[in-house]
Design an enzyme around this catalytic site. Sequence first.
Site, PDB file in Angstrom:
ATOM      1  CG  HIS A 101      -5.265   0.256   5.009  1.00 35.91           C
ATOM      2  ND1 HIS A 101      -6.495  -0.730   5.124  1.00 35.91           N
ATOM      3  CD2 HIS A 101      -5.288   0.791   6.205  1.00 35.91           C
ATOM      4  CE1 HIS A 101      -7.123  -0.399   5.983  1.00 35.91           C
ATOM      5  NE2 HIS A 101      -6.937   0.712   6.925  1.00 35.91           N
ATOM      6  CB  SER A 152     -11.897  -0.441   5.442  1.00 31.17           C
ATOM      7  OG  SER A 152     -10.546   0.424   5.750  1.00 31.17           O
ATOM      8  CD  GLU A 153      -8.801  -3.910   4.964  1.00 35.05           C
ATOM      9  OE1 GLU A 153      -9.029  -4.256   3.973  1.00 35.05           O
ATOM     10  OE2 GLU A 153      -8.523  -2.614   5.171  1.00 35.05           O
ATOM     11  CB  THR A 154     -10.043  -3.959  13.238  1.00 31.10           C
ATOM     12  OG1 THR A 154     -11.067  -2.889  12.799  1.00 31.10           O
ATOM     13  CG2 THR A 154      -9.498  -4.148  14.708  1.00 31.10           C
TER      14      THR A 154
END
Length: 232
Positions: free
Chosen positions: A78, A47-49
């Site tokens: 997050h 979902s995020e990097t």
Amino acid sequence: MDETIDVVVVRVFTNESGRNGNELGIVQSSEATAAREQEIATALGFSETVFVDAVDEPGRAASIRIFTPAKELPFAGHPSVGTAWWLADRRTPVDVLREPAGDVEVEVDLDDDLAWITARPEWTPEFEWLALESPEDVEALDPFAFTTGQTFAYAWIDEAAGSIRARMFAPAMGIVEDEATGAAAVALTARLGRALSILQGEGSDIATEPVGDGRVRVGGTTVYDRTIEATL
């Protein structure tokens, strides 16, 4: 010739037993990743990097960039919490994460694997708020029914205690459903004007509190999951 990079994967906002939590890919920026961040984040599919530059000021600040599978974000919760924990865990702790939206203050307690950030709600994406009658209504939602934007659905578990059941759907970010969304927790805390305990997704735990000047503190437990090699 193909190059490989290490991607550290941590889970952010786990429950008390270290289960669940939102996976975060962490990559140290290098010549190999320069100008390829979005391509890499899309391929990884988290979902995020996060891409972490060298620590700007030892013990003080590090610069990071955050990418979903579809776009770069000026701030996200997050990834900020997870990166703060990871930097402390590898013995390069900082007090501030420099993000495009602004400087994010961080606190980490490695004894309990807790990390906290302090952020401004105006840094967060625009969410559509879907307030429902019960936790069961939240759990019954079909993620594929949401085809645009970012929708945060929630219901009170115990309003007096500030306990909320939530889910978040973000097709605009290339995310069918986000397991734990710190930015939405920041924005909802400001919206409701009170500290919250949010149970999101499959069972991730997010804690928040307003801290004055419009800012919100958000935190939870982070654990190391694995390291993978990605071929560029």
